[in-house]
Design a protein around this motif. Structure first.
Motif, PDB file in Angstrom:
ATOM      1  N   ASP A  84      62.395   3.189  65.819  1.00  0.00           N
ATOM      2  CA  ASP A  84      63.290   3.477  66.952  1.00  0.00           C
ATOM      3  C   ASP A  84      64.226   2.305  67.221  1.00  0.00           C
ATOM      4  N   ARG A  85      63.705   1.101  67.141  1.00  0.00           N
ATOM      5  CA  ARG A  85      64.551  -0.076  67.383  1.00  0.00           C
ATOM      6  C   ARG A  85      65.595  -0.246  66.285  1.00  0.00           C
ATOM      7  N   LYS A  86      65.230   0.059  65.042  1.00  0.00           N
ATOM      8  CA  LYS A  86      66.213  -0.011  63.958  1.00  0.00           C
ATOM      9  C   LYS A  86      67.321   1.014  64.175  1.00  0.00           C
ATOM     10  N   GLN A  87      66.930   2.207  64.602  1.00  0.00           N
ATOM     11  CA  GLN A  87      67.929   3.240  64.896  1.00  0.00           C
ATOM     12  C   GLN A  87      68.810   2.817  66.066  1.00  0.00           C
ATOM     13  N   ALA A  88      68.211   2.265  67.109  1.00  0.00           N
ATOM     14  CA  ALA A  88      68.976   1.815  68.273  1.00  0.00           C
ATOM     15  C   ALA A  88      69.969   0.738  67.858  1.00  0.00           C
ATOM     16  N   GLU A  89      69.517  -0.202  67.035  1.00  0.00           N
ATOM     17  CA  GLU A  89      70.406  -1.258  66.551  1.00  0.00           C
ATOM     18  C   GLU A  89      71.563  -0.662  65.761  1.00  0.00           C
ATOM     19  N   HIS A  90      71.252   0.273  64.890  1.00  0.00           N
ATOM     20  CA  HIS A  90      72.292   0.921  64.090  1.00  0.00           C
ATOM     21  C   HIS A  90      73.333   1.600  64.982  1.00  0.00           C
ATOM     22  N   PHE A  91      72.865   2.379  65.958  1.00  0.00           N
ATOM     23  CA  PHE A  91      73.805   3.109  66.811  1.00  0.00           C
ATOM     24  C   PHE A  91      74.582   2.175  67.738  1.00  0.00           C
ATOM     25  N   LEU A  92      73.986   1.069  68.141  1.00  0.00           N
ATOM     26  CA  LEU A  92      74.735   0.076  68.929  1.00  0.00           C
ATOM     27  C   LEU A  92      75.857  -0.531  68.099  1.00  0.00           C
ATOM     28  N   LEU A  93      75.559  -0.871  66.858  1.00  0.00           N
ATOM     29  CA  LEU A  93      76.551  -1.514  66.001  1.00  0.00           C
ATOM     30  C   LEU A  93      77.577  -0.530  65.444  1.00  0.00           C
ATOM     31  N   CYS A  94      77.156   0.673  65.150  1.00  0.00           N
ATOM     32  CA  CYS A  94      78.009   1.648  64.461  1.00  0.00           C
ATOM     33  C   CYS A  94      78.437   2.786  65.371  1.00  0.00           C
ATOM     34  N   TYR A  95      78.536   2.528  66.637  1.00  0.00           N
ATOM     35  CA  TYR A  95      78.821   3.582  67.609  1.00  0.00           C
ATOM     36  C   TYR A  95      80.077   4.381  67.238  1.00  0.00           C
ATOM     37  N   ARG A  96      81.157   3.705  66.957  1.00  0.00           N
ATOM     38  CA  ARG A  96      82.425   4.409  66.664  1.00  0.00           C
ATOM     39  C   ARG A  96      82.308   5.316  65.445  1.00  0.00           C
ATOM     40  N   GLN A  97      81.703   4.792  64.388  1.00  0.00           N
ATOM     41  CA  GLN A  97      81.553   5.575  63.170  1.00  0.00           C
ATOM     42  C   GLN A  97      80.655   6.794  63.407  1.00  0.00           C
ATOM     43  N   GLU A  98      79.559   6.575  64.123  1.00  0.00           N
ATOM     44  CA  GLU A  98      78.628   7.675  64.398  1.00  0.00           C
ATOM     45  C   GLU A  98      79.269   8.717  65.314  1.00  0.00           C
ATOM     46  N   LEU A  99      80.074   8.272  66.267  1.00  0.00           N
ATOM     47  CA  LEU A  99      80.777   9.204  67.150  1.00  0.00           C
ATOM     48  C   LEU A  99      81.745  10.069  66.350  1.00  0.00           C
ATOM     49  N   ALA A 100      82.489   9.459  65.456  1.00  0.00           N
ATOM     50  CA  ALA A 100      83.439  10.201  64.623  1.00  0.00           C
ATOM     51  C   ALA A 100      82.698  11.222  63.753  1.00  0.00           C
ATOM     52  N   GLN A 101      81.578  10.818  63.189  1.00  0.00           N
ATOM     53  CA  GLN A 101      80.798  11.734  62.361  1.00  0.00           C
ATOM     54  C   GLN A 101      80.203  12.852  63.217  1.00  0.00           C
ATOM     55  N   TYR A 102      79.732  12.513  64.400  1.00  0.00           N
ATOM     56  CA  TYR A 102      79.172  13.525  65.298  1.00  0.00           C
ATOM     57  C   TYR A 102      80.212  14.576  65.658  1.00  0.00           C
ATOM     58  N   GLN A 103      81.439  14.157  65.889  1.00  0.00           N
ATOM     59  CA  GLN A 103      82.495  15.089  66.269  1.00  0.00           C
ATOM     60  C   GLN A 103      82.764  16.105  65.166  1.00  0.00           C
ATOM     61  N   GLN A 104      82.418  15.748  63.932  1.00  0.00           N
ATOM     62  CA  GLN A 104      82.571  16.684  62.821  1.00  0.00           C
ATOM     63  C   GLN A 104      81.335  17.557  62.642  1.00  0.00           C
ATOM     64  N   GLU A 105      80.146  16.952  62.781  1.00  0.00           N
ATOM     65  CA  GLU A 105      78.913  17.657  62.434  1.00  0.00           C
ATOM     66  C   GLU A 105      78.134  18.221  63.621  1.00  0.00           C
ATOM     67  N   LYS A 106      78.303  17.653  64.795  1.00  0.00           N
ATOM     68  CA  LYS A 106      77.615  18.103  66.021  1.00  0.00           C
ATOM     69  C   LYS A 106      76.089  18.124  65.877  1.00  0.00           C
ATOM     70  N   ASP A 107      75.527  17.063  65.314  1.00  0.00           N
ATOM     71  CA  ASP A 107      74.087  16.927  65.132  1.00  0.00           C
ATOM     72  C   ASP A 107      73.423  16.501  66.441  1.00  0.00           C
ATOM     73  N   GLN A 108      72.399  17.223  66.875  1.00  0.00           N
ATOM     74  CA  GLN A 108      71.739  16.944  68.155  1.00  0.00           C
ATOM     75  C   GLN A 108      71.075  15.566  68.181  1.00  0.00           C
ATOM     76  N   LYS A 109      70.446  15.161  67.077  1.00  0.00           N
ATOM     77  CA  LYS A 109      69.798  13.848  67.054  1.00  0.00           C
ATOM     78  C   LYS A 109      70.824  12.731  67.236  1.00  0.00           C
ATOM     79  N   THR A 110      71.948  12.864  66.566  1.00  0.00           N
ATOM     80  CA  THR A 110      73.015  11.875  66.708  1.00  0.00           C
ATOM     81  C   THR A 110      73.544  11.888  68.129  1.00  0.00           C
ATOM     82  N   ARG A 111      73.705  13.059  68.704  1.00  0.00           N
ATOM     83  CA  ARG A 111      74.192  13.175  70.076  1.00  0.00           C
ATOM     84  C   ARG A 111      73.279  12.432  71.045  1.00  0.00           C
TER      85      ARG A 111
END
Length: 134
Positions: free
Chosen positions: A18-45
């Motif tokens: 969970d902490r590794k995932q949290a670190e990833h999403f903190l650092l890669c927020y913009r990239q993950e947001l852009a990908q989410y807007q395309q895929e609409k994955d609930q876990k990413t949301r």
């Protein structure tokens, strides 16, 4: 006690994950947001929501720190396998504080920066757990 050892190890591994995932999403927020807007994955949301909830409430020094920490990550601050984001953030943070205060600011210590990072990561992981278990 030994009966709980396997479960304890499993829980500890999930906490680390969970902490590794949290670190990833903190650092890669913009990239993950852009990908989410395309895929609409609930876990990413859920992770994005956790990051937003934590970072929206961070202000002042920690907000500057987070921005610089993300900047250091984007610039791939590793040298021969050694993590070097701390010196980069220290120098940039000092410059920002000096500009804001009009004089030379004190250098933020390595322990302080690492503590701030651990706190942000833990906060995001904890918020995510609450979102997921809602």
């Amino acid at each position: 006690m030994a009966a709980w050892d396997d479960e304890w190890k499993s829980i500890q591994q999930r906490i680390r994950d969970d902490r590794k995932q949290a670190e990833h999403f903190l650092l890669c927020y913009r990239q993950e947001l852009a990908q989410y807007q395309q895929e609409k994955d609930q876990k990413t949301r859920d992770w994005l929501k956790a990051v937003e909830m934590v970072t929206d409430r961070v202000s002042g020094q920690k907000a500057d720190f987070l921005r610089l920490r993300r900047e250091a990550w984007r610039k791939h601050f590793y040298y021969r396998g050694k993590e070097t984001w701390v010196p980069y953030v220290q120098q940039r943070y000092r410059n920002i504080q000096a500009e804001a205060g009009g004089r030379r600011a004190a250098l933020a210590g390595e322990q302080t920066l690492r503590l701030w990072w651990r706190e942000l990561v833990s906060d995001v992981a904890n918020v995510h757990i609450r979102i997921k278990n809602k």
